[in-house]
Each structure stands twice: as structure tokens, then as C-alpha cells.
Design a protein around this motif. Structure first.
Motif, PDB file in Angstrom:
ATOM      1  N   LYS A 170       0.832  -1.195   0.000  1.00 19.01           N
ATOM      2  CA  LYS A 170       0.000   0.000   0.000  1.00 19.01           C
ATOM      3  C   LYS A 170       0.868   1.247   0.000  1.00 19.01           C
ATOM      4  O   LYS A 170       1.950   1.264   0.600  1.00 19.01           O
ATOM      5  CB  LYS A 170      -0.897   0.037   1.244  1.00 19.01           C
ATOM      6  N   ASP A 174      -3.629   0.662  -3.299  1.00 17.06           N
ATOM      7  CA  ASP A 174      -2.905  -0.553  -3.662  1.00 17.06           C
ATOM      8  C   ASP A 174      -1.694  -0.240  -4.534  1.00 17.06           C
ATOM      9  O   ASP A 174      -1.759   0.623  -5.423  1.00 17.06           O
ATOM     10  CB  ASP A 174      -3.821  -1.518  -4.417  1.00 17.06           C
ATOM     11  N   TRP A 231      -3.627  -3.155 -10.052  1.00 15.95           N
ATOM     12  CA  TRP A 231      -4.468  -4.188  -9.449  1.00 15.95           C
ATOM     13  C   TRP A 231      -5.857  -4.219 -10.048  1.00 15.95           C
ATOM     14  O   TRP A 231      -6.544  -5.241  -9.999  1.00 15.95           O
ATOM     15  CB  TRP A 231      -4.527  -4.010  -7.933  1.00 15.95           C
ATOM     16  N   LYS A 259      -7.297 -10.488  -4.419  1.00 11.92           N
ATOM     17  CA  LYS A 259      -7.984 -10.564  -3.134  1.00 11.92           C
ATOM     18  C   LYS A 259      -7.136  -9.824  -2.108  1.00 11.92           C
ATOM     19  O   LYS A 259      -6.047  -9.317  -2.433  1.00 11.92           O
ATOM     20  CB  LYS A 259      -8.187 -12.021  -2.720  1.00 11.92           C
ATOM     21  N   TYR A 260      -7.639  -9.760  -0.868  1.00  8.29           N
ATOM     22  CA  TYR A 260      -6.925  -9.037   0.178  1.00  8.29           C
ATOM     23  C   TYR A 260      -6.716  -9.939   1.394  1.00  8.29           C
ATOM     24  O   TYR A 260      -7.599 -10.714   1.767  1.00  8.29           O
ATOM     25  CB  TYR A 260      -7.703  -7.789   0.599  1.00  8.29           C
ATOM     26  N   GLY A 312      -5.696  -6.552   4.598  1.00  7.54           N
ATOM     27  CA  GLY A 312      -5.702  -5.263   3.919  1.00  7.54           C
ATOM     28  C   GLY A 312      -4.719  -5.111   2.792  1.00  7.54           C
ATOM     29  O   GLY A 312      -4.691  -4.078   2.115  1.00  7.54           O
ATOM     30  N   PRO A 327      -3.115  -6.371  -0.949  1.00  7.35           N
ATOM     31  CA  PRO A 327      -3.547  -7.109  -2.142  1.00  7.35           C
ATOM     32  C   PRO A 327      -2.612  -8.253  -2.489  1.00  7.35           C
ATOM     33  O   PRO A 327      -1.401  -8.189  -2.251  1.00  7.35           O
ATOM     34  CB  PRO A 327      -3.509  -6.026  -3.236  1.00  7.35           C
TER      35      PRO A 327
END
Length: 214
Positions: free
Chosen positions: A19, A24, A91, A97-98, A101, A103
Motif C-alpha cells: 500500500k 494498492d 491491481w 484478493k486481500y 488489507g 492485495p
């Protein structure tokens, strides 16, 4: 010196997820290695200092690793490796998916979550020293960097060229076959993204009865 000799050093190809300012970020890397196995698994990631992902890792202090499989869609490599996150939301172009938090790809050979414990600036890269705080098995065998150079690099370049020219993103189609009755799944939704209660429309076998064909 022949730099192509370095292609034969055995390591993989990975997508890093992290992040930056709450958004992302991520990129394709090859310089990622396990450094110890006990008492806590540790790893080292070498990241280009000029990359946005490098700044993101320093800010967040953690990242995910999606270990790419041998049958990876070449566009995934191109998407994360051939453009900057300063100009594109990478992304948004791929199934993901995460976890906590952060990716990661929807599909990979395996997944790791790493926490930075220290780093050292090199000439052009930053060496991040990390603890592996979690790990999950995925699907398929890991892609080796030498095989990427030999078999996938040109395909990744072609996929990215088509993407920049505005052509629809084409993804490799996986063939999933019911091991009970032989039904071949042909729906628009990727098989791995189907709900876990999916059943074969012919014999009602569960999703786990399907086998991916090469």
C-alpha cells in the motif's frame, strides 16, 4: 561480461502487493529469496529504489508475495512489470484478493505475507530484510526466472503492447474437467472464482472433483 549468464541463476518470478497512502501498489520482482527457516522464516527482497513499490514498502513496512506459477497469464507479468503505479492502477486489471488489507493475486503457486525488520540501501536497489509472518499454498509449480526469459518474456511484451493499443485483455483459459463424468467447464467466470458450493451441472459432483487440464 555476458549479462545473460545471470539468467541461469535459479530463482522465481513474483508479484509484490503493498500500500502507498492507502492505495494498492505492487510490481513484478525476481530478486526475492528465503534467508533463514528457523526459529522464524526470513527472506530478503531487493527492490529498485526508483519504483513506487519501493516507497510503498518503506511506508507500510509489509507486503505480500504472490509466487507466479508456470502457467501464469503473461499479461500479469507485463501488467506489474512494464508500467508504473504512478500512472496506472495495476491491481484493477487482474483478479485479486486481500489479506490483512494487502492485495495479492487471486491465483498463484503460493502466497506469503512479509514484515520488514530492516533494510539497506544498495547502489540502485534497496535490500529489505523481512520476517515471513504467514504463508499459504496455492496451485501449480513455481515459475523459474530462466524459463520466463526463455518462454514468457516475448509473450508478456506482446500482451502489454496489445493492452496499450486498447485491445481487450485476453487471458489464458484454463480447462477444468469433472473427474466423475468428464464435463468441461466453459462458463464466463474463471473456475477458481466460482463459489465453493458449485456443482457439476451434469452429475452434481462438487467443485473439488474438477481437475485442471494442461
Amino acid at each position: 561480461m555476458d549479462p545473460k549468464a545471470l539468467y541461469k541463476i535459479s530463482y522465481g518470478v513474483y508479484v509484490i502487493g503493498t500500500k502507498l497512502d492507502g492505495k494498492d501498489a505492487g510490481c513484478t520482482v525476481d530478486a526475492f529469496i528465503q534467508s533463514t527457516s528457523s526459529p522464524v522464516p526470513t527472506a530478503i527482497l531487493c527492490s529498485i529504489q526508483a519504483n513506487q513499490t519501493n516507497k510503498a514498502i518503506k511506508q507500510t513496512g509489509e507486503f505480500t508475495v504472490s509466487i507466479l506459477p508456470t502457467d501464469v497469464d503473461p499479461f500479469i507479468i507485463a501488467n506489474f512489470g512494464f508500467q508504473s503505479g504512478r500512472e496506472a492502477d495495476k491491481w484493477a486489471n487482474v483478479a485479486h484478493k486481500y489479506v490483512d488489507g494487502l492485495p495479492m493475486l487471486e491465483r498463484a503457486a503460493a502466497f506469503l505475507r512479509c514484515k520488514v525488520t530492516d533494510f539497506k540501501e544498495l547502489s540502485t536497489h534497496t535490500a529489505f530484510f523481512c520476517e515471513v509472518v504467514d504463508a499459504w499454498q496455492g496451485e501449480g509449480e513455481p515459475l523459474i526466472y530462466g524459463d520466463y526469459q526463455k518462454n514468457l518474456k516475448a509473450k508478456a511484451q506482446e500482451a502489454f503492447k496489445a493492452f496499450k493499443e486498447g485491445q481487450p485483455i485476453t487471458r489464458q483459459q484454463e480447462k477444468w474437467v469433472c473427474s466423475v463424468c468428464g464435463y468441461v467447464y466453459s462458463g464466463d467466470i474463471p473456475f477458481t472464482e466460482l463459489p465453493e458450493d458449485y456443482k457439476c451441472p451434469i452429475c452434481a459432483a462438487p467443485k473439488k472433483a474438477f481437475i485442471k487440464q494442461p
